[in-house]
Design a protein around this motif. Structure first.
Motif, PDB file in Angstrom:
ATOM      1  N   ALA A   1       0.816  -1.219   0.000  1.00 14.44           N
ATOM      2  CA  ALA A   1       0.000   0.000   0.000  1.00 14.44           C
ATOM      3  C   ALA A   1       0.846   1.263   0.000  1.00 14.44           C
ATOM      4  CB  ALA A   1      -0.929  -0.015   1.208  1.00 14.44           C
ATOM      5  N   TYR A   2       1.932   1.268   0.797  1.00 19.25           N
ATOM      6  CA  TYR A   2       2.719   2.489   0.881  1.00 19.25           C
ATOM      7  C   TYR A   2       3.677   2.623  -0.292  1.00 19.25           C
ATOM      8  CZ  TYR A   2       0.586   3.151   5.373  1.00 19.25           C
ATOM      9  OH  TYR A   2      -0.335   3.338   6.365  1.00 19.25           O
ATOM     10  N   ASP A   3       4.249   1.518  -0.756  1.00 19.28           N
ATOM     11  CA  ASP A   3       5.030   1.571  -1.985  1.00 19.28           C
ATOM     12  C   ASP A   3       4.150   2.073  -3.124  1.00 19.28           C
ATOM     13  OD1 ASP A   3       7.234   0.635  -0.704  1.00 19.28           O
ATOM     14  OD2 ASP A   3       6.945  -1.462  -1.289  1.00 19.28           O
ATOM     15  N   LYS A   4       2.908   1.555  -3.149  1.00 16.36           N
ATOM     16  CA  LYS A   4       1.984   1.927  -4.215  1.00 16.36           C
ATOM     17  C   LYS A   4       1.720   3.435  -4.201  1.00 16.36           C
ATOM     18  CE  LYS A   4      -2.884   1.400  -5.450  1.00 16.36           C
ATOM     19  NZ  LYS A   4      -4.155   0.715  -5.163  1.00 16.36           N
ATOM     20  N   MET A   5       1.378   3.986  -3.054  1.00 15.91           N
ATOM     21  CA  MET A   5       1.064   5.404  -2.999  1.00 15.91           C
ATOM     22  C   MET A   5       2.281   6.257  -3.349  1.00 15.91           C
ATOM     23  SD  MET A   5      -2.060   5.306  -2.534  1.00 15.91           S
ATOM     24  CE  MET A   5      -2.095   7.060  -2.856  1.00 15.91           C
ATOM     25  N   ALA A   6       3.440   5.837  -2.863  1.00 12.08           N
ATOM     26  CA  ALA A   6       4.652   6.595  -3.179  1.00 12.08           C
ATOM     27  C   ALA A   6       4.956   6.547  -4.671  1.00 12.08           C
ATOM     28  CB  ALA A   6       5.831   6.046  -2.384  1.00 12.08           C
ATOM     29  N   GLU A   7       4.777   5.375  -5.277  1.00 12.63           N
ATOM     30  CA  GLU A   7       5.069   5.235  -6.699  1.00 12.63           C
ATOM     31  C   GLU A   7       4.036   5.966  -7.551  1.00 12.63           C
ATOM     32  OE1 GLU A   7       6.936   4.038 -10.272  1.00 12.63           O
ATOM     33  OE2 GLU A   7       7.581   4.418  -8.209  1.00 12.63           O
ATOM     34  N   ILE A   8       2.758   5.926  -7.154  1.00 10.91           N
ATOM     35  CA  ILE A   8       1.734   6.683  -7.881  1.00 10.91           C
ATOM     36  C   ILE A   8       2.080   8.173  -7.848  1.00 10.91           C
ATOM     37  CG2 ILE A   8      -0.668   7.480  -7.725  1.00 10.91           C
ATOM     38  CD1 ILE A   8      -1.415   4.587  -7.000  1.00 10.91           C
ATOM     39  N   GLU A   9       2.490   8.645  -6.681  1.00  7.97           N
ATOM     40  CA  GLU A   9       2.850  10.061  -6.553  1.00  7.97           C
ATOM     41  C   GLU A   9       4.052  10.395  -7.438  1.00  7.97           C
ATOM     42  OE1 GLU A   9       2.007  13.746  -5.465  1.00  7.97           O
ATOM     43  OE2 GLU A   9       0.882  12.013  -4.679  1.00  7.97           O
ATOM     44  N   ARG A  10       5.041   9.485  -7.434  1.00  5.97           N
ATOM     45  CA  ARG A  10       6.227   9.736  -8.271  1.00  5.97           C
ATOM     46  C   ARG A  10       5.846   9.786  -9.748  1.00  5.97           C
ATOM     47  NH1 ARG A  10       9.556   7.845 -11.713  1.00  5.97           N
ATOM     48  NH2 ARG A  10       8.423   5.872 -11.908  1.00  5.97           N
ATOM     49  N   ARG A  11       5.036   8.821 -10.184  1.00  4.06           N
ATOM     50  CA  ARG A  11       4.659   8.789 -11.596  1.00  4.06           C
ATOM     51  C   ARG A  11       3.830  10.015 -11.969  1.00  4.06           C
ATOM     52  NH1 ARG A  11       3.300   2.449 -13.221  1.00  4.06           N
ATOM     53  NH2 ARG A  11       5.154   1.538 -12.244  1.00  4.06           N
ATOM     54  N   TYR A  12       2.954  10.430 -11.066  1.00  2.00           N
ATOM     55  CA  TYR A  12       2.148  11.614 -11.385  1.00  2.00           C
ATOM     56  C   TYR A  12       3.044  12.844 -11.546  1.00  2.00           C
ATOM     57  CZ  TYR A  12      -1.004  15.537 -10.873  1.00  2.00           C
ATOM     58  OH  TYR A  12      -1.664  16.720 -11.067  1.00  2.00           O
ATOM     59  N   GLN A  13       4.031  12.951 -10.690  1.00  2.00           N
ATOM     60  CA  GLN A  13       4.906  14.126 -10.749  1.00  2.00           C
ATOM     61  C   GLN A  13       5.923  14.035 -11.887  1.00  2.00           C
ATOM     62  OE1 GLN A  13       4.361  16.744  -8.995  1.00  2.00           O
ATOM     63  NE2 GLN A  13       2.894  15.901  -7.511  1.00  2.00           N
ATOM     64  N   GLU A  14       6.420  12.811 -12.193  1.00  2.00           N
ATOM     65  CA  GLU A  14       7.567  12.674 -13.084  1.00  2.00           C
ATOM     66  C   GLU A  14       7.283  11.909 -14.373  1.00  2.00           C
ATOM     67  OE1 GLU A  14      10.640  10.783 -10.870  1.00  2.00           O
ATOM     68  OE2 GLU A  14      10.478  12.149  -9.151  1.00  2.00           O
TER      69      GLU A  14
ATOM     70  N   LYS B   1       3.831  10.797 -16.163  1.00  2.00           N
ATOM     71  CA  LYS B   1       2.382  10.618 -16.265  1.00  2.00           C
ATOM     72  C   LYS B   1       1.974   9.494 -17.221  1.00  2.00           C
ATOM     73  CE  LYS B   1       0.784  15.159 -14.694  1.00  2.00           C
ATOM     74  NZ  LYS B   1       2.050  15.588 -14.084  1.00  2.00           N
ATOM     75  N   PRO B   2       2.664   9.278 -18.337  1.00  2.00           N
ATOM     76  CA  PRO B   2       2.291   8.116 -19.164  1.00  2.00           C
ATOM     77  C   PRO B   2       2.408   6.790 -18.409  1.00  2.00           C
ATOM     78  CG  PRO B   2       3.622   9.642 -20.443  1.00  2.00           C
ATOM     79  CD  PRO B   2       3.653  10.136 -19.025  1.00  2.00           C
ATOM     80  N   ALA B   3       3.408   6.678 -17.512  1.00  2.00           N
ATOM     81  CA  ALA B   3       3.534   5.443 -16.721  1.00  2.00           C
ATOM     82  C   ALA B   3       2.362   5.310 -15.750  1.00  2.00           C
ATOM     83  CB  ALA B   3       4.860   5.443 -15.956  1.00  2.00           C
ATOM     84  N   LEU B   4       1.906   6.414 -15.184  1.00  2.00           N
ATOM     85  CA  LEU B   4       0.740   6.355 -14.302  1.00  2.00           C
ATOM     86  C   LEU B   4      -0.503   5.970 -15.095  1.00  2.00           C
ATOM     87  CD1 LEU B   4      -0.612   6.727 -11.583  1.00  2.00           C
ATOM     88  CD2 LEU B   4      -0.830   9.186 -12.093  1.00  2.00           C
ATOM     89  N   ALA B   5      -0.638   6.544 -16.285  1.00  2.00           N
ATOM     90  CA  ALA B   5      -1.783   6.207 -17.131  1.00  2.00           C
ATOM     91  C   ALA B   5      -1.777   4.728 -17.492  1.00  2.00           C
ATOM     92  CB  ALA B   5      -1.771   7.073 -18.391  1.00  2.00           C
ATOM     93  N   THR B   6      -0.596   4.192 -17.779  1.00  2.00           N
ATOM     94  CA  THR B   6      -0.479   2.769 -18.105  1.00  2.00           C
ATOM     95  C   THR B   6      -0.884   1.911 -16.919  1.00  2.00           C
ATOM     96  OG1 THR B   6       1.312   3.232 -19.671  1.00  2.00           O
ATOM     97  CG2 THR B   6       1.127   0.967 -18.843  1.00  2.00           C
ATOM     98  N   TYR B   7      -0.448   2.301 -15.742  1.00  2.00           N
ATOM     99  CA  TYR B   7      -0.841   1.585 -14.527  1.00  2.00           C
ATOM    100  C   TYR B   7      -2.345   1.662 -14.300  1.00  2.00           C
ATOM    101  CZ  TYR B   7      -1.314   0.567  -9.538  1.00  2.00           C
ATOM    102  OH  TYR B   7      -1.705   0.054  -8.326  1.00  2.00           O
ATOM    103  N   ASN B   8      -2.913   2.835 -14.540  1.00  2.00           N
ATOM    104  CA  ASN B   8      -4.345   3.065 -14.346  1.00  2.00           C
ATOM    105  C   ASN B   8      -5.171   2.162 -15.262  1.00  2.00           C
ATOM    106  OD1 ASN B   8      -6.326   6.171 -14.201  1.00  2.00           O
ATOM    107  ND2 ASN B   8      -6.801   4.093 -13.595  1.00  2.00           N
ATOM    108  N   ILE B   9      -4.836   2.152 -16.523  1.00  2.00           N
ATOM    109  CA  ILE B   9      -5.651   1.369 -17.457  1.00  2.00           C
ATOM    110  C   ILE B   9      -5.366  -0.124 -17.325  1.00  2.00           C
ATOM    111  CG2 ILE B   9      -4.199   1.257 -19.540  1.00  2.00           C
ATOM    112  CD1 ILE B   9      -6.881   2.310 -20.977  1.00  2.00           C
ATOM    113  N   ARG B  10      -4.207  -0.458 -16.761  1.00  2.00           N
ATOM    114  CA  ARG B  10      -3.908  -1.867 -16.476  1.00  2.00           C
ATOM    115  C   ARG B  10      -4.944  -2.433 -15.496  1.00  2.00           C
ATOM    116  NH1 ARG B  10      -1.772  -6.882 -17.616  1.00  2.00           N
ATOM    117  NH2 ARG B  10      -0.754  -7.804 -15.796  1.00  2.00           N
ATOM    118  N   ASP B  11      -5.346  -1.649 -14.498  1.00  2.00           N
ATOM    119  CA  ASP B  11      -6.376  -2.098 -13.567  1.00  2.00           C
ATOM    120  C   ASP B  11      -7.686  -2.369 -14.293  1.00  2.00           C
ATOM    121  OD1 ASP B  11      -4.558  -1.874 -11.563  1.00  2.00           O
ATOM    122  OD2 ASP B  11      -5.586  -0.295 -10.456  1.00  2.00           O
TER     123      ASP B  11
END
Length: 790
Positions: free
Chosen positions: A315-328, A330-340
């Motif tokens: 849970a905490y790795d996830k939140m930290a990584e989501i925050e990192r991807r959002y800041q640095e 965004k395509p990686a965050l989008a890929t993670y999002n649509i993967r779900d």
């Protein structure tokens, strides 16, 4: 289908009081796209006893739109009733409140207009619409009739969002329904070289994101929205963001808003009905279909069903990584999002979950996203048939709640056995209802019958009419439909029918049900007791021994080792003889056709039934066996043991499985026990020491008794607070922890040394001794030497 008929499948239903009368609205999925059927100027009805007619008529002047009519109906108590009809449904509720103060009951006043319209026409989900006036997608005042075989093509979208730890919306992903898109908060980069298999749309602010989301739904127009905690998290957060931005969230058809409702019995639990679209949460749908997993997280279910999962850790790795991807990134965050979104769609496809949900709606008469609802489903089937027999339904609480016998559980005979076969009665309680004509109306008619030949005598002096009843016929129809579904290999329909039939006895025993009656449910359960005892006697008359039985299953020791073929032959002979015995007995003694059918379930080449811990008494609902199918394939089976329970550590479950499998297969086990204990003490199994337990209440609700998981959760949230992270366990949830020399400590904040003696004494030894005791051995004797070394 005639040229003026349109086949449809009811997605959503709604009613409202209009100036011209109650208006009912059904959104349908059809072969020509969505259609809305609007029935105007509808009247609805409730019932009152004739002796209270004057009191009711005295209220008509104050409640315009009500009228009374004579009817040939009566209560279960034999009191004649009249009908109270209204063009405005809410007037019935007002009348009920007024009459309640005078202790005058109204009957069936809580049946909503859109439900009554369908049930009285024997419609569940599939319909034919005849006639009416069409205006765009809307058909006004068409006639609906049942079309149980109609199934449309359903347009599905999977929805998922990503947020910050404080639920600030970052992105929205949609997969299916004609498109794959992620709406991402932020400015589009000047140069992008990402090759994505979905459309990534950057939005300057959250208001724009939500407007684009509204537009996507209007354009692609899905029938069904699926997701993981999609109501309790995704839609809730979207609504919160929409409210904060001042942008309406218009995800329903015709760009309508979500009509949020809270669950009356579950604090904080939400429903998200929206016109024309069904929202299906994957977790709730899997549970309704009787799937079981140690954890229902998307990651855990994906790994179990698909062999793959997401790409971010805890849970905490996830939140930290989501925050990192959002800041640095965004395509990686989008890929993670649509993967779900993709994983959810694949889970639905793998399990045929949407097929099950639709078949369940067609079977029960409930809206497709209405999970649970056994009482409502029973009402849907029972009320219209009961009315045609001349009765109105009782009110909830007419019979006071009272205990009644549950299923029969035979005392077990603990120990190890060779060659145990299991026989079980197919759909035991439905078959009892069908055979012995157990029925609410049948009990009323049977109790009044003068001719003893006109009734079937049941337990506790109950008598059921041979001629007047509803439930046996309903069960017969469902049972035949299930047999047909099985022949057609329609597993979702077969499962839906099975679950509905099996719920009926429980409904009769639920005090929240209007048909609750301890005599009714006891007539089913006590008949089951009798059947299991008779079956045990029949088995033992043939020289075998019944070592356990549970509700509908009996475990039979064949007294000596049998080959697989021999055991199957014995089981087949027992099945034939027992079924013939029931058929002959019921025909000869009571003139009844037997629908009781015992069948072969399993052959265990080796079988183990433990004692209750700390005693010599055999346990119940706990056993293990090495099963063998007709092809000779072996499988280890665990029921109720630590191996099958998520509240024991992986250390214990792995140990139990290893020990039992060695004993069952005649392999050396003493060294395994000693080595396993030694490795545990040496720290070689530290990855198996984690407890995973659920906090069922708020953390501050635990005051007197504070179990280990609560102590661990409090330490975890104190740790979170020090790190300025959100506290994770204040409102319940799942916690992972280990036992240390300073007590339970959460994984994310463990500081102390592992208490290995705890794991040996509380996890391994109880399991080992339960298995080794019948063999004349003990955990202490096998491990003393190794433990002295540490």
């Amino acid at each position: 289908m005639a040229s003026n008929e349109l086949g449809g499948f009811v997605l959503t239903r709604h009613w409202r009081d209009a100036p011209t009368g109650t208006q009912i609205e059904y959104w349908l999925a059809t072969d020509v796209g969505p259609r809305k059927v609007v029935l105007t100027a509808q009247t609805t009805v409730a019932f009152a006893q004739v002796r209270h007619r004057a009191a009711v008529e005295a209220q008509l002047a104050f409640l315009p739109g009500l009228e009374v009519r004579e009817l040939a109906l009566k209560t279960f108590g034999g009191e004649p009733v009249f009908g109270i009809y209204t063009t405005r449904f809410r007037q019935l509720s007002k009348l009920a409140r007024v009459l309640q103060a005078q202790q005058i009951p109204l009957y069936e006043v809580d049946i909503r207009p859109h439900d009554r319209y369908l049930m009285e026409r024997f419609i569940t989900a599939g319909v034919l619409v005849e006639g009416g006036r069409q205006d765009g997608l809307t058909i006004f005042d068409g006639r609906l009739k049942s079309a149980p075989d109609y199934r449309p093509a359903i347009k599905v979208v999977s929805l998922d969002i990503e947020t910050s730890a404080t639920e600030d919306l970052y992105s929205i992903a949609l997969d299916g329904g004609g498109g794959r898109v992620v709406f991402m908060l932020g400015a589009e980069p000047a140069l992008s070289v990402e090759q994505l298999d979905f459309t990534l749309v950057y939005c300057q602010d959250r208001a724009t994101m939500l407007e684009r989301l509204n537009g996507w739904f209007a354009e692609h127009d899905p029938d069904v929205i699926v997701g993981w905690s999609v109501v309790q998290f995704d839609l809730r957060v979207l609504q919160k963001a929409a409210d904060a931005c001042g942008v309406p969230l218009l995800l329903g058809r015709e760009r309508q808003a979500i009509a949020w409702r809270t669950h009356p019995g579950k604090q904080g639990y939400l429903f998200a009905p929206m016109p024309g679209r069904v929202v299906i949460d994957g977790i709730e749908a899997l549970r309704a279909a009787m799937w079981s997993f140690p954890s229902f997280s998307l990651e855990a279910v994906s790994q179990a069903l698909l062999g793959e999962g997401k790409d971010i850790g805890d849970a905490y790795d996830k939140m930290a990584e989501i925050e990192r991807r959002y800041q640095e990134d965004k395509p990686a965050l989008a890929t993670y999002n649509i993967r779900d979104c993709e994983l959810v769609l694949r889970i639905f496809e793998k399990t045929r979950l949407l097929d099950f949900v639709l078949e369940r709606a067609q079977t029960t008469g409930l809206q497709a996203d209405h999970f649970g609802g056994s009482i409502a489903a029973f009402n849907h089937h029972y009320l219209p048939r009961m009315h045609r027999l001349g009765y109105v339904a009782p009110n909830v609480g007419d019979i006071a709640a009272k205990a009644y016998p549950g299923g029969y559980v035979m005392d077990s005979k603990p120990g190890f056995y060779d060659s145990v076969v299991v026989l079980d009665y197919k759909s035991l309680y439905p078959s009892i209802i069908r055979t012995f004509l157990v029925d609410p109306v049948g009990l009323v008619k049977g109790s009044d019958a003068i001719d003893p030949e006109a009734v079937v005598h049941g337990p506790q002096g109950t008598r059921f009419s041979r001629e007047v009843h509803c439930l046996p016929g309903i069960v017969t129809t469902l049972s035949r439909a299930r047999d047909e579904a099985k022949r057609a290999r329609n597993e979702p329909l077969s499962q839906a029918l099975k679950l509905l039939m099996n719920s009926f006895a429980g409904v009769l025993g639920a005090s929240e049900c209007r048909f609750f009656n301890p005599k009714l449910v006891s007539a089913v359960t006590l008949r089951g007791h009798e059947m299991m005892k008779v079956t045990r006697d029949l088995v033992e008359q043939r020289g075998y021994e019944a070592i356990y039985g549970d509700t509908d299953s009996i475990f039979i020791w064949l007294k000596r080792t049998h080959t697989n073929a021999e055991a199957h032959a014995v089981a087949a002979e027992l099945v034939r003889d027992i079924n013939a015995w029931w058929s002959n007995k019921l025909r000869d003694e009571q003139g009844l056709e037997s629908f009781l059918e015992i069948e072969f379930d399993t052959h265990y080449a080796r079988f183990f039934m433990p004692t209750i811990r700390g005693s010599d008494v055999g346990s119940k609902k706990r056993y293990a066996g090495l099963s063998v199918n007709a092809d000779g394939k072996e499988e280890m089976v665990y029921r109720g043991l630590e191996m099958a329970r998520s509240d024991w550590t992986p250390l214990a479950r792995q140990f139990q499985e290893g020990l039992l499998s060695r004993i069952f297969r005649g392999e050396p086990y003493r060294e395994f026990v000693a080595t396993y204990a030694q490795d545990t003490l040496a720290g070689a199994k530290d990855d198996l020491l984690v407890y995973r337990k659920r906090l069922r209440h708020r953390l501050d609700a635990y005051q007197v008794n504070v179990p280990p998981q609560v102590r661990a959760a409090r330490l975890a949230d104190d740790h979170n607070l020090r790190l300025s992270r959100p506290r994770q366990y204040q409102h319940g949830g799942w916690i992972q922890y280990v036992m240390t020399q300073n007590g339970p400590e959460p994984l994310e904040a463990r500081q102390s040394l592992i208490d290995y003696e705890h794991y040996l004494g509380k996890q391994l030894q109880p399991i080992a001794d339960a298995i080794l005791y019948p063999l004349g051995e003990s955990f202490a004797a096998l491990t003393t030497m190794q433990r002295n070394l540490f």
